[in-house]
Design a protein around this motif. Structure first.
Motif, PDB file in Angstrom:
ATOM      1  N   VAL A 641       0.900  -1.360   0.106  1.00 15.71           N
ATOM      2  CA  VAL A 641      -0.092   0.099   0.035  1.00 15.71           C
ATOM      3  C   VAL A 641       1.011   1.393   0.080  1.00 15.71           C
ATOM      4  O   VAL A 641       0.380   2.257   0.272  1.00 15.71           O
ATOM      5  N   GLY A 642       2.172   1.061  -0.093  1.00 16.75           N
ATOM      6  CA  GLY A 642       3.190   2.327  -0.025  1.00 16.75           C
ATOM      7  C   GLY A 642       3.378   2.730   1.493  1.00 16.75           C
ATOM      8  O   GLY A 642       4.107   2.296   1.892  1.00 16.75           O
ATOM      9  N   ALA A 643       2.078   3.121   1.894  1.00 16.17           N
ATOM     10  CA  ALA A 643       2.253   3.707   3.311  1.00 16.17           C
ATOM     11  C   ALA A 643       0.528   3.559   3.985  1.00 16.17           C
ATOM     12  O   ALA A 643      -0.177   3.889   2.851  1.00 16.17           O
ATOM     13  N   VAL A 644       0.310   3.405   5.055  1.00 16.21           N
ATOM     14  CA  VAL A 644      -0.770   3.520   5.440  1.00 16.21           C
ATOM     15  C   VAL A 644      -1.405   4.862   6.015  1.00 16.21           C
ATOM     16  O   VAL A 644      -0.579   5.282   6.758  1.00 16.21           O
ATOM     17  N   ILE A 645      -2.528   5.225   5.563  1.00 17.77           N
ATOM     18  CA  ILE A 645      -2.898   6.594   6.002  1.00 17.77           C
ATOM     19  C   ILE A 645      -3.945   6.202   6.980  1.00 17.77           C
ATOM     20  O   ILE A 645      -3.544   6.792   8.236  1.00 17.77           O
ATOM     21  N   ASN A 646      -4.916   5.432   6.788  1.00 15.44           N
ATOM     22  CA  ASN A 646      -5.866   5.268   7.802  1.00 15.44           C
ATOM     23  C   ASN A 646      -6.203   3.694   7.903  1.00 15.44           C
ATOM     24  O   ASN A 646      -6.676   2.896   7.122  1.00 15.44           O
ATOM     25  N   PRO A 647      -5.610   3.189   8.944  1.00 14.92           N
ATOM     26  CA  PRO A 647      -5.677   1.464   9.110  1.00 14.92           C
ATOM     27  C   PRO A 647      -7.203   0.840   9.016  1.00 14.92           C
ATOM     28  O   PRO A 647      -7.024   0.122   8.190  1.00 14.92           O
ATOM     29  N   GLN A 648      -7.893   1.634   9.567  1.00 11.40           N
ATOM     30  CA  GLN A 648      -9.327   1.170   9.445  1.00 11.40           C
ATOM     31  C   GLN A 648     -10.054   1.154   8.054  1.00 11.40           C
ATOM     32  O   GLN A 648     -10.576   0.343   7.441  1.00 11.40           O
ATOM     33  N   GLY A 649      -9.483   2.265   7.290  1.00 11.61           N
ATOM     34  CA  GLY A 649     -10.057   2.644   5.889  1.00 11.61           C
ATOM     35  C   GLY A 649      -9.396   1.479   5.052  1.00 11.61           C
ATOM     36  O   GLY A 649      -9.940   0.858   4.175  1.00 11.61           O
ATOM     37  N   VAL A 650      -7.892   1.144   5.289  1.00  8.39           N
ATOM     38  CA  VAL A 650      -7.430   0.112   4.442  1.00  8.39           C
ATOM     39  C   VAL A 650      -8.106  -1.193   4.463  1.00  8.39           C
ATOM     40  O   VAL A 650      -8.266  -1.817   4.013  1.00  8.39           O
ATOM     41  N   PHE A 651      -8.328  -1.330   5.828  1.00  8.02           N
ATOM     42  CA  PHE A 651      -8.903  -2.877   6.318  1.00  8.02           C
ATOM     43  C   PHE A 651     -10.537  -2.958   5.690  1.00  8.02           C
ATOM     44  O   PHE A 651     -10.901  -3.611   5.093  1.00  8.02           O
TER      45      PHE A 651
END
Lengths: 762, 762
Positions: A641-651
């Motif tokens: 993902v490159g880097a996570v901005i919002n963990p919940q959003g990614v999940f």
């Protein structure tokens, strides 16, 4: 760079409370004084000539305020690449659901009743109901001017495929196909149109790409785009199905013009099933050349894809289908021939993955098939051939970041851990694991030579920050991601930042929510705009504090002198100092960001996405050998993902992509018989349910892409793409059966198991 | 600079059609689903203690959704300079109209009925009903903590007044007073409040100064300003009466919060007459020292002004009253002592002229009085003493442009031409002419050290231009003026320019419509923003055309090469080239402009307006010596407007200012008896009518101010200011009677004529 306080950390979606308490206003929650309700009369025939339309009885129904047919509408053709549609059918209908007439009335019920009073005299024609029929010699024409029913063709070639195939140790060839599936977002699509007294048109609608939409509506109506103002309410999902306008958009505008009242049209679920452009369904013939050591050398594909009755994004989708998987591995050569043909079925278009998912199903199935035949470990083969950071791919993509190998290793490792025994219930249940890879884009320098995004940010005199972007939040959470990016960049809490609603009169020009581009390109624009206004603010603070701005830092809403942390002012104090004084501070920044990519040349070669995402899904399935039913037990989702901005959003994106991926693989299918839809309802169009959800084990690989904001890349579409082939591979692992055509229904498995047993008995 | 195509030329107001066809939406045209109607219970007593309020019966009335008293409201004091008001009266009411409680109900009728069910137990107190009572020893206190009932005092002194008076050939002293008059705009004031689901508050209201208003409402409610979004519908006039918020603004917000519904409050005309803050009514004692040759040397003023029950802008207005006329002529010295005192009457505040008109009545009457006594020609005396371009006035104003002398000459000349005989009907009708001068500001670097305006402009991809300003169009036409300025600056037609509605979430930060500043300061900001985006556009065009941008010109929507006029592109083509391409053009410009003025020092000295306007009105009146009735026959209005942007708009301002000026001079007066208003209705509050309108002969002097856009200065207030003294001077010319106190009613004239005859008989 210090420790991050907002980006990458847990952050509730900023609109979560409004949504879960039912307070958020979606389109159908909106109402305006004097508003009428519109309904559309649709063709019951897949192919027919319109001889006459009689609206006189409908007009007499009390409460009916207007009835329109093609005669009342501008006759402009519109569409994306190929303009072949008018807002209401003129002389001919071309699929079941085609728009024929429309009514505006004081209630939905009256409008619905009025539809049955419109008499249409059809001369029914024989329909073209599949791609083979469409391309057959002497086929009926869907559009009289489209010779051979061909909408679009592509030919791509890199390296010398024929030569390479000759030199390969192994060359295999297989055929695959995927089905038509519907985006089935929660909120049916719709629009409200109101002509303002100054002659401009306001449209409330949940489009994914408002500025494209504005142009298309303008084209359909034959007016200047700046005369149209699109305002977005909350949106209940899109998944590609709301990128482009539908016929109802210009129709509702014409109804509003005709009646002089605001008019609302919200599709019923049946209308959605009939007319939401489904995923393009291709027939794919794939040829793969490999060496004994597992090196994948050459790939050749032939695609025959179903456009449906009119052309929307299918031509663009065919492009993705033709090219993207060529950049997943280090192929030496590749060739694709693709053809998009008309049928008398629902026009197909974009859906999460946008063509890339279909070819992934073929290629990632194919690799396992080949490895099994040669006796190689498909995981090792994938690792060996995986594209890597620094590569320039066959089609010229520059991989500034690429975590594919790490994703493969971690997914392969994780899916093996805790796997269940290969058999249960005395052999009735068989279990297997499978893996598939994916790549995708974070942006798309496609049609235009632009792939950017604009953002405007503005401080108010109380130190609160407004963020304006033209990228749409469909529920995926970009408003929250933008707020986090702004918070981190500025050094102020998320709840002092307001991400403003989307409105084409106000929001900066953006391309919209597709191609998994919003976090990367939209987020980058927000980051740069905030940095720009931060520079303005620090200059001001430096003046007020008598300190060089280089010595100043901002943390938690406070500007302070790094050398003397007690010397500080709140953002509110600095803004007040700047705004209502001689400083005349603008404290407003506007930026247009276009990523440092080049786009394609005329052969399709070139670096055309801000970033590229890679990943791998590992799947464990069990197959009931008696019923043929497949259950996905676990899924390991490894994504760069490159880097996570919002963990919940990614999940959230992972869960949603997996769910839609499983649905596509095992259940969903739009069935038609002689061009007549057989399951245009959620009663018999089978979606997966919460009970079918496997356990998800997410693995996030952070490669810190140099283009994305804080290193982030898109995660919207990637989570769906490898799901289907991973499941198909796991099924083969479990029961030795290879299914080439989606969906892998229990029925299909049942008959395959029967044949498999018989073959085994031979 | 070539010939102008848009600025200075005839241009229909861009919203004229919407208005004259009744399609424009004013506040009361707006309606929202579930909206309630609010009504306010007001004090019937000028001064009383509130012992108890019982709302139980009101709450029981079907349709009543909420009733609030001070107990339900934040108890913050708010106001401008002196925060002495709460949104609902707590323990005491201080004037007839003071807000005591409020109701929200499903209809206006129910809300009105509910008011009569609220029982308030008052203990009536003796009211303070005039300024003399207010300052008398042992006076009752309006506010317990305001000792001596004093709200504000000023003392200004330049030069050595006492010494100068000693040296003057003549020193005269006279007393003058002006009355309380109401702005009487066409559209009653009101607001709709709706709390959004994200916790923010939207208020629709026609404020003249939205960003000031946002801060005041925030202060009253105790929330952050950025949580409030003010949206402006069309506005039906303001004249200063809608600059500042009223109590109903926070009240309607509290009602909306309490009921959870949008709530609308629109004042009735009676409520307007009771609570629209009238023009500050001062008693003025003026002393003027002159030389034999007409040189005006020293001026001294004492002012005792009526603040009413609470302080709004009266303290600022007193400042203008104290100082501005000192800069009309080249006085050598001046001194003013001014005091603002509380009474139990309607709070006074701003109205076209903002204090300046009152002292103009005194000074310009005084000059004629003195000249008559000495035997000098008042026109020549004015000319001799007139301030001129290049002057720095006694208070430090820098006159970058000043056409006063030319205005005096032309007005004096014109009023003499075609004048009627001095007598008619055998001497019953007597006629006379008079002249008076004026000066005023175009902006006001007052409270804050900022007097600027911001503007944003943005090209759309079809080449249309959006203009955003935070300055309000009350009907005076600034939207049209901004569009003309933008059109002229860019070289594109007015109808391709959209001036966007005012919305504090979007519109750039501006101070608002007052101090006749909008054309000058707001227009300049628009001009600079358009110039900025034009530079962006020309750079783009230069690139596309392969020509140095210095060779490019824009005319009528087309960019062309000056050396090769056939080489050209439309603005739409350039925008399209810039926006959807690698150019990633922003084509958006934001600018904050603060004029090059310095503001006042602590003694009030300094150059504090972007520009200064000067003018002179010549008036011809006739007096019916039997009835005392005065008729204004003709009025010559000579104004230094800097430059004309919209001729019709300027003439509209002249007509309106003259009409309001005549009304103030001859008819209007808010009468009270023991603190109880006697004419709070248009039935008995006498406004002038169309039949009373004189022939207007406008003379426009163009001095091309270096600060204003295209040289323009403000014309909003100036047109009212010299009207009253010019009429008073003409009356004296006609019948030899000097009236020192406005209004000059027929009754007042009748008795004065009687006394005059008697005195003549003595």
């Amino acid at each position: 760079m210090g420790k991050r306080k907002y980006v990458g950390l847990k952050q509730e979606f900023i609109d979560a409370k409004e949504k879960v308490t039912g307070q958020a206003n979606y389109l159908d929650d909106l109402s305006f004084p004097g508003m009428l309700y519109g309904k559309i009369l649709r063709s019951p025939h897949p192919h027919a000539q319109i001889k006459a339309i009689n609206i006189s009885q409908a007009l007499k129904l009390p409460g009916v305020k207007g009835v329109i047919t093609a005669d009342d509408c501008p006759s402009n053709y519109f569409g994306l690449e190929i303009a072949d549609v008018t807002m209401l059918a003129k002389d001919k209908v071309r699929y079941v659901g085609d728009e024929v007439a429309a009514v505006a009335a004081t209630s939905e019920e009256i409008a619905q009743a009025a539809l049955s009073l419109i008499k249409v005299d059809y001369e029914v024609l024989r329909p073209v109901t599949n791609v083979e029929e469409s391309v057959a010699l002497g086929a009926l024409l869907v559009h009289e001017d489209k010779i051979g029913n061909v909408a679009k063709t592509y030919h791509f070639e890199r390296g010398n495929v024929d030569e390479d195939f000759v030199r390969c140790d192994y060359v295999f060839e297989e055929k695959f196909s995927t089905s038509r599936v519907s985006a089935c977002y929660m909120e049916p699509f719709g629009a409200i149109a109101r002509w303002e007294h100054d002659g401009r048109l306001t449209i409330w609608t949940g489009l994914q790409a408002v500025f494209h939409g504005r142009n298309e509506i303008a084209k359909a109506l034959g007016i200047s785009p700046a005369l149209i103002n699109i305002k977005e309410p909350f949106i209940g999902g899109g998944f590609g199905g709301k990128i482009w306008i539908r016929n109802f958009h210009p129709i509702v505008a014409v109804l509003a013009k005709k009646t002089g009242c605001p008019v609302k049209i919200v599709l019923t679920r049946e209308e959605e099933m009939l007319t939401t452009r489904p995923r393009v369904a291709p027939k794919m013939r794939l040829k793969l050349g490999m060496m004994q050591d597992g090196t994948m050398v050459a790939k050749q594909a032939e695609i025959l894809a179903d456009n449906g009755a009119y052309t929307w994004a299918a031509s663009k989708i065919l492009l993705n289908m033709s090219m993207r998987t060529d950049c997943l591995y280090r192929f030496k050569s590749t060739r694709t021939d693709a053809k998009l043909v008309y049928t008398n079925l629902i026009p197909t278009s974009g859906f999460r993955g946008y063509g890339n998912s279909q070819m992934h199903f073929a290629l990632e199935s194919m690799i396992d098939i080949c490895c099994r035949k040669i006796g190689l470990d498909p995981v090792q083969v994938r690792l060996k051939n995986a594209s890597r950071q620094g590569d320039t791919t066959l089609h010229g993509w520059k991989l500034r970041s690429c975590g594919l190998a790490e994703c493969i290793e971690k997914a392969a490792q994780a899916i093996k851990v805790n796997r269940l025994p290969a058999e249960a219930q005395n052999g009735r249940i068989k279990r297997g694991i499978g893996l598939a890879c994916m790549n995708h884009v974070s942006g798309n320098r496609g049609g235009d030579n632009f792939d950017g995004s604009s953002a405007m940010v503005r401080f108010h005199e109380d130190g609160k920050l407004m963020v304006y972007s033209g990228e749409a939040d469909l529920g995926q959470g970009c408003k929250t991601v933008f707020a986090q990016i702004a918070a981190e960049t500025m050094g102020m809490p998320v709840d002092h930042i307001f991400v403003m609603p989307l409105d084409t009169d106000i929001s900066p020009f953006c391309y919209g929510t597709y191609s998994s581009r919003v976090t990367t390109v939209g987020g980058r624009a927000v980051q740069l705009a905030v940095q720009k206004v931060k520079d303005q603010l620090l200059q001001l603070a430096a003046k007020k504090m008598g300190v060089d701005s280089g010595r100043l830092e901002i943390n938690d809403d406070v500007v302070y002198n790094r050398m003397d942390p007690g010397h500080k002012y709140s953002l509110a104090e600095i803004c007040k100092y700047g705004i209502r004084t001689r400083e005349a501070a603008e404290l407003t920044a506007y930026i247009t960001y276009d990523p440092p990519t080049q786009g394609n040349d005329s052969t399709g070669y070139g670096d055309y996405s801000s970033a590229y995402t890679y990943g791998a899904h590992g799947v464990e399935v069990e197959v009931d050998t008696v019923t043929g039913q497949v259950r996905v037990l676990r899924i390991v989702t490894a994504h760069d993902v490159g880097a996570v901005i919002n963990p919940q959003g990614v999940f959230g994106q992972i869960s949603g992509g997996v769910a839609q991926g499983i649905g596509w693989t095992l259940y969903e299918n739009q069935i038609q018989k002689n061009g007549i839809p057989q399951n245009a309802s959620l009663r018999n169009y089978i979606l997966m349910t919460i009970k079918d959800m496997p356990k998800i084990e997410p693995i996030l690989v952070e490669t810190n892409d140099p283009v994305g904001p804080f290193g982030a890349k898109g995660i919207g579409e990637p989570t769906l793409i490898p799901t289907a082939p991973a499941i198909a591979n796991a099924i083969q692992d479990a029961v030795g059966i290879r299914i080439h055509d989606l969906p892998i229904t229990a029925e299909k498995m049942f008959w395959a198991l029967q044949n498999h047993v018989k073959e085994g008995e031979k």
